[in-house]
Structures are given as structure tokens and as C-alpha cells.
Design a protein around this motif. Structure first.
Motif, PDB file in Angstrom:
ATOM      1  N   GLU A  75       0.831  -1.207   0.000  1.00 37.37           N
ATOM      2  CA  GLU A  75       0.000   0.000   0.000  1.00 37.37           C
ATOM      3  C   GLU A  75       0.863   1.254   0.000  1.00 37.37           C
ATOM      4  O   GLU A  75       0.540   2.242  -0.661  1.00 37.37           O
ATOM      5  N   ARG A  76       1.962   1.218   0.744  1.00 36.22           N
ATOM      6  CA  ARG A  76       2.884   2.361   0.772  1.00 36.22           C
ATOM      7  C   ARG A  76       3.637   2.476  -0.551  1.00 36.22           C
ATOM      8  O   ARG A  76       3.857   3.592  -1.071  1.00 36.22           O
ATOM      9  N   SER A  77       4.033   1.354  -1.106  1.00 32.41           N
ATOM     10  CA  SER A  77       4.776   1.385  -2.365  1.00 32.41           C
ATOM     11  C   SER A  77       3.913   1.891  -3.517  1.00 32.41           C
ATOM     12  O   SER A  77       4.432   2.527  -4.446  1.00 32.41           O
ATOM     13  N   ARG A  78       2.612   1.634  -3.467  1.00 26.94           N
ATOM     14  CA  ARG A  78       1.737   2.160  -4.532  1.00 26.94           C
ATOM     15  C   ARG A  78       1.788   3.682  -4.579  1.00 26.94           C
ATOM     16  O   ARG A  78       1.683   4.282  -5.644  1.00 26.94           O
ATOM     17  N   PHE A  79       1.918   4.302  -3.422  1.00 23.87           N
ATOM     18  CA  PHE A  79       2.029   5.765  -3.368  1.00 23.87           C
ATOM     19  C   PHE A  79       3.288   6.206  -4.114  1.00 23.87           C
ATOM     20  O   PHE A  79       3.238   7.125  -4.945  1.00 23.87           O
ATOM     21  N   ALA A  80       4.414   5.554  -3.837  1.00 21.45           N
ATOM     22  CA  ALA A  80       5.674   5.935  -4.462  1.00 21.45           C
ATOM     23  C   ALA A  80       5.651   5.691  -5.970  1.00 21.45           C
ATOM     24  O   ALA A  80       6.172   6.494  -6.754  1.00 21.45           O
ATOM     25  N   VAL A  81       5.063   4.571  -6.391  1.00 19.96           N
ATOM     26  CA  VAL A  81       4.988   4.260  -7.814  1.00 19.96           C
ATOM     27  C   VAL A  81       4.140   5.307  -8.534  1.00 19.96           C
ATOM     28  O   VAL A  81       4.517   5.815  -9.599  1.00 19.96           O
ATOM     29  N   ALA A  82       2.994   5.643  -7.962  1.00 19.98           N
ATOM     30  CA  ALA A  82       2.131   6.659  -8.576  1.00 19.98           C
ATOM     31  C   ALA A  82       2.831   8.011  -8.624  1.00 19.98           C
ATOM     32  O   ALA A  82       2.707   8.759  -9.595  1.00 19.98           O
ATOM     33  N   ALA A  83       3.586   8.331  -7.583  1.00 20.90           N
ATOM     34  CA  ALA A  83       4.326   9.592  -7.556  1.00 20.90           C
ATOM     35  C   ALA A  83       5.383   9.626  -8.654  1.00 20.90           C
ATOM     36  O   ALA A  83       5.553  10.649  -9.340  1.00 20.90           O
ATOM     37  N   GLN A  84       6.099   8.517  -8.827  1.00 22.24           N
ATOM     38  CA  GLN A  84       7.130   8.469  -9.862  1.00 22.24           C
ATOM     39  C   GLN A  84       6.515   8.624 -11.247  1.00 22.24           C
ATOM     40  O   GLN A  84       7.036   9.365 -12.098  1.00 22.24           O
ATOM     41  N   ASP A  85       5.385   7.967 -11.481  1.00 21.58           N
ATOM     42  CA  ASP A  85       4.700   8.102 -12.767  1.00 21.58           C
ATOM     43  C   ASP A  85       4.233   9.539 -12.992  1.00 21.58           C
ATOM     44  O   ASP A  85       4.353  10.081 -14.101  1.00 21.58           O
ATOM     45  N   TYR A  86       3.721  10.176 -11.946  1.00 20.81           N
ATOM     46  CA  TYR A  86       3.289  11.576 -12.044  1.00 20.81           C
ATOM     47  C   TYR A  86       4.466  12.472 -12.416  1.00 20.81           C
ATOM     48  O   TYR A  86       4.358  13.345 -13.293  1.00 20.81           O
ATOM     49  N   PHE A 151       0.387  16.558  -7.127  1.00 16.58           N
ATOM     50  CA  PHE A 151       0.207  15.108  -7.067  1.00 16.58           C
ATOM     51  C   PHE A 151      -0.889  14.743  -6.069  1.00 16.58           C
ATOM     52  O   PHE A 151      -0.921  15.243  -4.940  1.00 16.58           O
ATOM     53  N   ILE A 152      -1.783  13.875  -6.495  1.00 15.81           N
ATOM     54  CA  ILE A 152      -2.847  13.362  -5.635  1.00 15.81           C
ATOM     55  C   ILE A 152      -2.698  11.847  -5.550  1.00 15.81           C
ATOM     56  O   ILE A 152      -2.657  11.156  -6.576  1.00 15.81           O
ATOM     57  N   ALA A 153      -2.621  11.336  -4.348  1.00 17.61           N
ATOM     58  CA  ALA A 153      -2.394   9.908  -4.155  1.00 17.61           C
ATOM     59  C   ALA A 153      -3.583   9.095  -4.653  1.00 17.61           C
ATOM     60  O   ALA A 153      -4.739   9.486  -4.452  1.00 17.61           O
ATOM     61  N   PRO A 154      -3.342   7.949  -5.312  1.00 17.47           N
ATOM     62  CA  PRO A 154      -4.448   7.093  -5.761  1.00 17.47           C
ATOM     63  C   PRO A 154      -5.161   6.455  -4.575  1.00 17.47           C
ATOM     64  O   PRO A 154      -4.594   6.309  -3.481  1.00 17.47           O
ATOM     65  N   CYS A 155      -6.388   6.037  -4.795  1.00 18.63           N
ATOM     66  CA  CYS A 155      -7.229   5.568  -3.687  1.00 18.63           C
ATOM     67  C   CYS A 155      -6.701   4.278  -3.054  1.00 18.63           C
ATOM     68  O   CYS A 155      -6.925   4.041  -1.866  1.00 18.63           O
ATOM     69  N   ARG A 156      -6.002   3.435  -3.793  1.00 17.35           N
ATOM     70  CA  ARG A 156      -5.531   2.156  -3.252  1.00 17.35           C
ATOM     71  C   ARG A 156      -4.171   2.286  -2.556  1.00 17.35           C
ATOM     72  O   ARG A 156      -3.640   1.306  -2.068  1.00 17.35           O
ATOM     73  N   ALA A 157      -3.636   3.498  -2.516  1.00 16.08           N
ATOM     74  CA  ALA A 157      -2.331   3.701  -1.898  1.00 16.08           C
ATOM     75  C   ALA A 157      -2.492   4.248  -0.485  1.00 16.08           C
ATOM     76  O   ALA A 157      -3.454   4.957  -0.182  1.00 16.08           O
ATOM     77  N   ARG A 158      -1.542   3.909   0.369  1.00 14.02           N
ATOM     78  CA  ARG A 158      -1.467   4.510   1.695  1.00 14.02           C
ATOM     79  C   ARG A 158      -0.785   5.865   1.558  1.00 14.02           C
ATOM     80  O   ARG A 158       0.377   5.952   1.170  1.00 14.02           O
ATOM     81  N   ARG A 159      -1.521   6.922   1.842  1.00 12.05           N
ATOM     82  CA  ARG A 159      -0.992   8.266   1.662  1.00 12.05           C
ATOM     83  C   ARG A 159       0.183   8.491   2.602  1.00 12.05           C
ATOM     84  O   ARG A 159       0.038   8.390   3.820  1.00 12.05           O
TER      85      ARG A 159
END
Length: 365
Positions: A75-86, A151-159
Motif C-alpha cells: 500500500e505504501r509502495s503504490r504511493f511511491a509508484v504513482a508519484a514516480q509516474d506523475y 500530485f494526488i495519491a491514488p485511492c488504493r495507496a497509503r498516503r
């Protein structure tokens, strides 16, 4: 069922940071098969055996790529992945994520997330011996912060956010420095304890004063702007994670990014640079701040909070905090040289901060 991926530092491997266990290698091979590439070779670049992470360089028919096992919870890593893509989409110089055959930005195996990115080359560290290199590093950091806004965190990520936690972090540091005093008193017969007791009250007072100054600073007003307005801080930025490459400075290893006031990264970078130099140099500090502001203009109120953050006993705390986990060994073997190094840096710190406050036109440190 495949075995879960976890830390392996204490599992008896002779060189745990230079290898990965068989189940991790097997998971890596399963992950690579999910991408549209033929892998001719893979080289382990680094491993975090105490956390369960690793990075490989892949030689593929699509050019060199990186495979990374992210050690944090998915859940935490999803935040970082989405941030990198952004950041990639915002034209920041960070490695682009390669999508899997199913069009996903990451893969999951062994209970962890994995990513494949471009391998940026050539990369080389900027110079540590002159101000120009430090300024290059700071300019790249400013670019990174500016492009991360929105950047806005995706819903499945732990902000992941530290924006609202500064007061809590300051108070925690002050309290833990009090623990250092308690340990020094309990282990007074251990060499090094008296050296600690001679200085700990001074640093505790610095921490509590910084806490009070933070409360009186523009910090609370600034954070009301919200997380996406400020964007992301790298949280582990330095001479290895910012390197010169094609088109300018590239920033790598983004798995720890979090919402924060951006100048927290800048403060850490300047503090560590001054600590390595053994003295606080106003010319270098101002030059680094000016380079940062050229890429990411920040107002006087943000600089006021930067000066407050400098006033914490960061160097003392960072170098002594491990004592809590092994007090006798640390005090007996490591503490006195650490305190001597901190004292050398401390001798020039406060005068430099006073001068910096004057040249920046902000409240005195």
C-alpha cells in the motif's frame, strides 16, 4: 505457493547485502517474465538485506533496464509508484516506469511490489569539492519539488505524508534526547557516559527551544495550503540519489517520497554537507539556497521555517540515537569520537546561522 519475500540479514548468509535468497531470485524471474522484454543478463546492484529490498540492472533487447524490489508494504509502495509516474508525466528527470504486458506500472510477487524502469546512463555524481557541484544538486532538487506539486495519491495507496507532523517530530526528538541523559546516568561506569552527560542538557534545551520556535513560526499557516499544493519531498536526497545525466540532474530511488514541506530535503542536504566539511560555511549555505530558489522560488515564510529546522540539534541526534538500542557498547566504543565530531561542527554552526538569517532577511535562528 511461492515463499514471501522478507528481510534476510539475519538468516546466516555470509554477504547478505551482496546477494539475495533463492526465493527472491525466483520471484525476480517471475516478475521479469511479465514484461515484454528478453533478458540477456541481470546484475545485482544493491541489496537491502535488513529490509528485504534489491535492485538489479537488466540487459534486455529493449536496452538496459532496472528491476527493483520495493521493500515497503504494497500500500505504501503504490504511493511511491504513482508519484514516480506523475513526475515522469510532469517532465521531471526521474526514471520512466516500464509497463507490464497487462499495462500495469508495477508487479506483485512475494507479498511486495516490483517495478521495472529505464536504466539511465551515463550517470555521474556531481563534484563534492566545490560549491558549483552542491549548487547543481540543489537546483535539481528545486526542479523536482516544483514538478511534484499537484500530485494526488491514488485511492488504493497509503498516503505518505509528513507535512502535518513537524511539531510531533520535534517533540519526539526533545523527549528522546532526555532518554539519552537517563542512559548516561544509569551507565555512569561506562566510558563515554560522562562526556554525554556534559553536553546532553545543552542539546535538550536546543530541541525544546526549536519546538517552541516552530510553534511560533509560519509553519501552521503554510501547511493549511494542503499536501498537493506543496507536493513531494524525496526524504533521502543526497549526493548518490541526485546525479548528472542526459539533459541535467536526475533523481533516483524514489520509494520513500512523501508529502512534506520541500525545504526539509534542502535542510538535510545542507546540514550533511556542512557536517562532512567539519564547519558551517555561510557562503556555501547561501549558494545552495540560492540555487534551489532559482529552480523553485520559495517565499520568506518558507525560509523562516528552514532556519527553525536548522536550529534543531539534528547532527547530535542523528549520530547518537543508535545508543538507545545498544547503550553499553555504543557509549563504550563509539560515543566519544561522535561527540568530538559534533562539537567541531557545533563551534561554527550558530554564528553561521545568524549570518545566514541576515543575508536571507528572515528571523534570526
Amino acid at each position: 505457493m511461492a515463499m514471501p519475500v522478507g528481510p534476510w540479514a539475519d538468516r546466516g548468509y555470509p554477504n547478505p547485502d551482496q546477494m539475495v535468497p533463492p526465493e527472491v531470485q525466483a520471484a525476480a524471474e517471475r516478475v521479469m517474465a511479465r514484461y515484454d522484454m528478453n533478458v540477456a543478463g541481470m546484475t545485482l546492484i544493491t541489496a537491502k538485506s535488513d529490509k528485504g529490498g534489491a535492485i538489479w540492472k537488466l540487459e534486455t533487447d529493449r536496452g538496459p533496464r532496472s528491476l527493483k524490489l520495493l521493500h515497503r508494504a504494497p500500500e505504501r509502495s503504490r504511493f511511491a509508484v504513482a508519484a514516480q509516474d506523475y513526475l515522469v508525466r510532469r517532465k521531471a528527470r526521474v526514471p520512466a516506469l516500464v509497463t507490464s504486458k497487462k499495462g500495469r506500472l508495477y508487479s506483485q510477487a512475494g507479498g511486495k511490489l516490483w517495478i521495472v524502469t529505464d536504466w539511465i546512463e551515463p550517470l555521474q555524481p556531481v563534484s563534492k569539492v566545490d560549491l558549483a557541484g552542491a549548487q547543481e544538486l540543489c537546483y535539481g532538487l528545486g526542479e523536482f519539488h516544483r514538478r511534484s506539486r499537484g500530485f494526488i495519491a491514488p485511492c488504493r495507496a497509503r498516503r505518505a505524508s509528513r507535512l502535518y507532523k513537524w511539531e510531533q517530530a520535534y517533540r519526539k526528538m526533545a523527549v528522546k534526547i532526555g532518554w539519552f541523559r537517563n542512559l548516561g546516568e544509569v551507565y555512569q561506569d561506562v566510558p563515554g557516559s560522562q562526556a554525554l552527560l556534559d553536553v546532553v542538557d545543552k542539546f535538550a534545551a536546543q530541541a525544546w527551544e526549536a519546538y517552541q520556535r516552530l510553534q511560533a513560526s509560519p509553519y501552521r499557516k503554510l501547511i493549511q495550503r494542503g499536501e498537493s499544493a506543496w507536493g513531494l519531498a524525496h526524504q533521502d536526497y543526497g549526493w548518490s540519489n541526485g546525479q548528472r545525466g542526459p539533459g541535467g540532474l536526475w533523481i533516483i530511488d524514489l520509494d520513500g517520497v512523501a508529502y512534506d514541506l520541500p525545504i526539509r530535503d534542502l535542510r538535510k542536504l545542507i546540514s550533511s554537507t556542512m557536517e562532512d566539511a567539519g564547519r558551517w560555511d555561510v557562503e556555501w549555505m547561501r549558494g545552495m539556497i540560492d540555487a534551489y530558489r532559482e529552480a523553485n522560488p520559495v517565499r520568506r515564510q518558507v525560509l523562516e521555517v528552514l532556519l527553525v529546522d536548522f536550529s534543531l540539534p539534528n547532527e547530535f541526534y542523528k549520530n547518537v540515537k543508535e545508543m538507545v538500542f545498544r547503550p553499553v557498547e555504543f557509549m563504550g566504543m563509539e560515543l566519544e569520537p561522535v561527540l568530538a565530531q559534533v562539537a567541531t561542527s557545533e563551534a561554527s554552526k550558530w554564528q553561521a546561522l545568524q549570518e545566514l538569517a541576515q543575508v536571507l532577511g528572515v528571523s534570526k535562528a
